[in-house]
Scaffold this motif. Structure first.
Motif, PDB file in Angstrom:
ATOM      1  N   LYS A  49       0.845  -0.983   0.138  1.00 30.37           N
ATOM      2  CA  LYS A  49      -0.062   0.204  -0.029  1.00 30.37           C
ATOM      3  C   LYS A  49       0.864   1.078   0.418  1.00 30.37           C
ATOM      4  O   LYS A  49       2.088   1.291   0.638  1.00 30.37           O
ATOM      5  CB  LYS A  49      -1.094   0.365   1.474  1.00 30.37           C
ATOM      6  CG  LYS A  49      -1.807  -1.057   1.892  1.00 30.37           C
ATOM      7  CD  LYS A  49      -3.121  -1.291   0.809  1.00 30.37           C
ATOM      8  CE  LYS A  49      -3.939  -2.453   1.495  1.00 30.37           C
ATOM      9  NZ  LYS A  49      -4.888  -2.842  -0.051  1.00 30.37           N
ATOM     10  N   THR A  50       0.582   2.227  -0.375  1.00 32.12           N
ATOM     11  CA  THR A  50       0.781   3.516  -0.484  1.00 32.12           C
ATOM     12  C   THR A  50      -0.288   4.402   0.202  1.00 32.12           C
ATOM     13  O   THR A  50      -1.156   4.939  -0.423  1.00 32.12           O
ATOM     14  CB  THR A  50       1.157   4.166  -1.941  1.00 32.12           C
ATOM     15  OG1 THR A  50       1.980   3.183  -2.494  1.00 32.12           O
ATOM     16  CG2 THR A  50       1.855   5.413  -2.274  1.00 32.12           C
ATOM     17  N   LEU A  51       0.187   5.517   1.129  1.00 31.32           N
ATOM     18  CA  LEU A  51      -0.603   6.332   1.860  1.00 31.32           C
ATOM     19  C   LEU A  51      -0.254   7.414   1.988  1.00 31.32           C
ATOM     20  O   LEU A  51       0.712   8.299   1.578  1.00 31.32           O
ATOM     21  CB  LEU A  51      -0.620   5.793   3.159  1.00 31.32           C
ATOM     22  CG  LEU A  51      -0.852   4.604   3.875  1.00 31.32           C
ATOM     23  CD1 LEU A  51      -1.312   4.508   5.804  1.00 31.32           C
ATOM     24  CD2 LEU A  51      -1.927   3.883   3.849  1.00 31.32           C
ATOM     25  N   ARG A  52      -1.447   8.200   0.875  1.00 33.05           N
ATOM     26  CA  ARG A  52      -0.974   9.605   0.115  1.00 33.05           C
ATOM     27  C   ARG A  52      -2.206  10.064   0.459  1.00 33.05           C
ATOM     28  O   ARG A  52      -3.483   9.687   0.989  1.00 33.05           O
ATOM     29  CB  ARG A  52      -1.049   9.421  -1.403  1.00 33.05           C
ATOM     30  CG  ARG A  52      -0.552   7.940  -2.319  1.00 33.05           C
ATOM     31  CD  ARG A  52      -0.514   8.633  -3.558  1.00 33.05           C
ATOM     32  NE  ARG A  52       0.143   7.845  -4.102  1.00 33.05           N
ATOM     33  CZ  ARG A  52       0.078   6.607  -4.493  1.00 33.05           C
ATOM     34  NH1 ARG A  52      -0.901   5.456  -4.763  1.00 33.05           N
ATOM     35  NH2 ARG A  52       1.362   5.636  -5.569  1.00 33.05           N
ATOM     36  N   TRP A  82      -4.245   7.143   9.723  1.00 33.87           N
ATOM     37  CA  TRP A  82      -4.652   6.071   8.639  1.00 33.87           C
ATOM     38  C   TRP A  82      -4.900   4.495   8.994  1.00 33.87           C
ATOM     39  O   TRP A  82      -5.280   4.005   9.662  1.00 33.87           O
ATOM     40  CB  TRP A  82      -3.012   5.418   7.929  1.00 33.87           C
ATOM     41  CG  TRP A  82      -2.970   7.032   7.214  1.00 33.87           C
ATOM     42  CD1 TRP A  82      -1.817   7.708   8.223  1.00 33.87           C
ATOM     43  CD2 TRP A  82      -2.422   7.566   5.348  1.00 33.87           C
ATOM     44  NE1 TRP A  82      -0.966   8.626   7.125  1.00 33.87           N
ATOM     45  CE2 TRP A  82      -1.890   8.445   5.673  1.00 33.87           C
ATOM     46  CE3 TRP A  82      -3.317   7.578   4.467  1.00 33.87           C
ATOM     47  CZ2 TRP A  82      -1.978   9.250   4.780  1.00 33.87           C
ATOM     48  CZ3 TRP A  82      -3.193   8.537   3.660  1.00 33.87           C
ATOM     49  CH2 TRP A  82      -2.519   9.255   4.073  1.00 33.87           C
ATOM     50  N   SER A  84      -4.814   1.141   7.757  1.00 36.60           N
ATOM     51  CA  SER A  84      -3.723   0.486   6.400  1.00 36.60           C
ATOM     52  C   SER A  84      -3.636   0.114   5.886  1.00 36.60           C
ATOM     53  O   SER A  84      -3.116  -0.620   5.067  1.00 36.60           O
ATOM     54  CB  SER A  84      -2.243  -0.124   7.574  1.00 36.60           C
ATOM     55  OG  SER A  84      -2.573  -0.871   7.863  1.00 36.60           O
ATOM     56  N   THR A  87      -6.447   1.957   3.221  1.00 30.07           N
ATOM     57  CA  THR A  87      -5.942   3.253   3.075  1.00 30.07           C
ATOM     58  C   THR A  87      -6.281   4.545   3.042  1.00 30.07           C
ATOM     59  O   THR A  87      -6.397   5.988   2.586  1.00 30.07           O
ATOM     60  CB  THR A  87      -4.882   3.454   1.219  1.00 30.07           C
ATOM     61  OG1 THR A  87      -6.016   3.744   0.721  1.00 30.07           O
ATOM     62  CG2 THR A  87      -3.982   2.319   1.309  1.00 30.07           C
ATOM     63  N   ASN A  88      -7.989   4.521   4.114  1.00 29.12           N
ATOM     64  CA  ASN A  88      -8.531   5.533   3.985  1.00 29.12           C
ATOM     65  C   ASN A  88      -8.187   5.714   4.867  1.00 29.12           C
ATOM     66  O   ASN A  88      -7.421   5.701   6.090  1.00 29.12           O
ATOM     67  CB  ASN A  88      -9.771   4.972   4.450  1.00 29.12           C
ATOM     68  CG  ASN A  88     -10.711   4.473   3.399  1.00 29.12           C
ATOM     69  OD1 ASN A  88     -10.409   4.596   1.778  1.00 29.12           O
ATOM     70  ND2 ASN A  88     -11.773   3.685   3.217  1.00 29.12           N
ATOM     71  N   LYS A  89      -8.195   7.312   5.335  1.00 29.72           N
ATOM     72  CA  LYS A  89      -7.478   7.991   6.490  1.00 29.72           C
ATOM     73  C   LYS A  89      -9.448   8.987   7.547  1.00 29.72           C
ATOM     74  O   LYS A  89     -10.532   9.256   6.863  1.00 29.72           O
ATOM     75  CB  LYS A  89      -7.754  10.071   5.542  1.00 29.72           C
ATOM     76  CG  LYS A  89      -6.504   9.682   4.531  1.00 29.72           C
ATOM     77  CD  LYS A  89      -6.367  11.424   4.451  1.00 29.72           C
ATOM     78  CE  LYS A  89      -5.648  11.850   2.643  1.00 29.72           C
ATOM     79  NZ  LYS A  89      -5.995  10.582   1.910  1.00 29.72           N
ATOM     80  N   CYS A 328       5.493  -0.974   8.013  1.00 26.28           N
ATOM     81  CA  CYS A 328       5.509   0.869   7.839  1.00 26.28           C
ATOM     82  C   CYS A 328       6.243   1.894   7.701  1.00 26.28           C
ATOM     83  O   CYS A 328       7.147   1.671   8.296  1.00 26.28           O
ATOM     84  CB  CYS A 328       4.331   1.923   8.554  1.00 26.28           C
ATOM     85  SG  CYS A 328       4.077   3.276   7.737  1.00 26.28           S
ATOM     86  N   LYS A 337       3.876   3.544   3.001  1.00 29.28           N
ATOM     87  CA  LYS A 337       4.011   3.082   2.399  1.00 29.28           C
ATOM     88  C   LYS A 337       4.152   1.575   3.605  1.00 29.28           C
ATOM     89  O   LYS A 337       5.227   1.281   4.452  1.00 29.28           O
ATOM     90  CB  LYS A 337       5.655   2.617   1.679  1.00 29.28           C
ATOM     91  CG  LYS A 337       5.534   3.875   0.243  1.00 29.28           C
ATOM     92  CD  LYS A 337       7.131   2.774  -0.724  1.00 29.28           C
ATOM     93  CE  LYS A 337       6.569   4.179  -1.754  1.00 29.28           C
ATOM     94  NZ  LYS A 337       5.925   4.024  -2.973  1.00 29.28           N
TER      95      LYS A 337
END
Lengths: 340, 72
Positions: A49-52, A82, A84, A87-89, A328, A337
């Protein structure tokens, strides 16, 4: 001054005693002892996952105890919680001061904390009645930047500071319970022991110190690094400490043998270690470096067994979830990531 | 600060340093062989429960995106 000279001589003599006592128990080395065990083999983790969402450098991240939620802090002035996996905030918390250097998740999941160049540790309640996340306390007393913070519970938190001290706070009253003084340089990082009785701090005086929380005392001091210690963590059984330094090495110190057992270094690595986390068995050490990479080390055999390359800037923070399922990384490239 | 006060604080600091070194010198130490074998044993006992070390089956990896299924 007669007394000054006596004290100086006694200090030197005690240091020699400590060196001698450490040598006396040095009947082997960890590398020799581990020579016969099977090597780990290549560890290849992938970005899952990438947390943007952050708009500036990420300085810190911390996993929640459920191994799914994590909190990150960026100099865009936001703390983001997040999920994880999706990936939702879950929360995006605007900070009064954008100069944040650390963040922490309480074991209960109810609170998060952060701080930085404002010299304060701000505590936020994630589970407030009306659903809004608000500042619950501002812990102010440090005379230098807040470099790290870790909750003991919803009522106590430990902070480390550029003022060379660490402090145990009573969150409810917002007051200092204990000041841990002794480091001769900025305290950069801290970690709490698995049994919550001790914590370790790493500082710009190149040493790591073990503190007894309730006795309010420094028990042991570990030297050997040739530059600032930026990162510190406990080996999962609580009997050893791992440090990461600007001298490009990580070191393992055993608490009961009171000495360094291993150094993790390679001539090709010439940049500082920013962050570190052991895997749940302790066999792997994941360390973030200034050269944008994470190196994975076999803690027993002291060999590099993997690299995580994926960030476009310095890796500033790293954490392994408590169930060990994921690592992470957070970076100055503004992304987090998730790897496994 | 007057030079007397300066000296007094240097002595106080030196006393604290000596006191701290006394504490650190007095601890019991175990042999490196025992410390090493305990670390190795811990790693060995927990290896099978270390997903990053052992690898994770795709079906058990909550972070791995599941491929979409087509119903034929």
């Amino acid at each position: 001054m007669g007394e000054m000279e006596e004290l100086r001589k006694e200090a030197e003599s005690l240091k020699d005693q400590i060196t001698a006592a450490r040598k006396t128990v040095q009947d082997t080395t960890l590398q020799e002892a581990a020579a016969g065990i099977t090597a780990v083999g290549r560890v290849q983790l992938k970005t899952r996952k990438t947390l943007r969402g952050h708009l500036a450098k990420i300085y810190a991240m911390h996993w929640g105890a459920d191994s799914t939620l994590c909190v990150s802090a960026s100099q865009d002035g936001k703390l983001i919680v997040w999920d994880s996996i999706t990936t939702n905030k879950v929360n995006a918390i605007p900070l009064k001061s954008s100069w944040v250097m650390t963040c922490a998740y309480a074991p209960s999941g109810n609170l998060v904390a952060c701080g930085g160049l404002d010299n304060m540790c701000s505590i936020y309640n994630l589970k407030g009645k009306d659903g809004n996340v608000k500042v619950m306390r501002e812990l102010a007393a440090h005379t230098g930047y807040l470099s790290c913070c870790r909750f003991l519970s919803d009522t106590e938190i430990i902070t480390s500071s550029g003022d060379c001290t660490c402090v145990l706070w009573d969150i409810e009253t917002g007051t200092e319970k204990t000041i841990f003084a002794g480091h001769l340089g900025d305290c950069m990082s801290l970690a709490v022991s698995p049994d919550f009785k001790f914590f370790i701090s790493g500082a710009c005086d190149f040493t790591a110190k073990l503190w007894d929380i309730r006795e309010a005392q420094c028990r042991q001091t570990f030297s050997g690094h040739e530059s600032d210690i930026n990162a510190i963590g406990f080996f999962p059984n609580g009997n050893a400490v791992i440090t990461g330094s600007d001298d490009a090495t990580c070191k393992l110190y055993d608490l009961r043998a009171d000495q360094e057992l291993n150094t993790y270094q390679d001539s090709s690595i010439m940049c500082g270690v920013t962050s570190l986390a052991p895997s749940v068995s302790g066999r792997l050490l994941l360390a973030g470096y200034d050269d944008f990479n994470v190196n994975i080390w076999d803690t027993l055999k002291s060999e590099r067994v993997g690299v995580l390359a994926g960030h476009d800037n310095r890796v500033s923070c790293i954490g392994v979830s408590s169930d060990g399922m994921a690592c992470c990384t957070g970076s100055w490239d503004s992304f987090l990531k998730i790897w496994n | 600060m007057s030079s007397k006060m300066h000296n007094a604080s240097r002595i106080a600091h030196a006393r604290r340093t000596v006191q701290q070194l006394r504490i650190e010198a007095s601890i019991e130490r175990i042999k490196v062989s025992k410390a090493s074998s305990d670390l190795m044993r811990y790693c060995g006992e927990h290896a099978k429960n270390d997903p990053l070390l052992m690898g994770i089956a795709a079906s058990e990896n909550p972070f791995k995106d599941k491929k979409p299924c087509t119903v034929l």
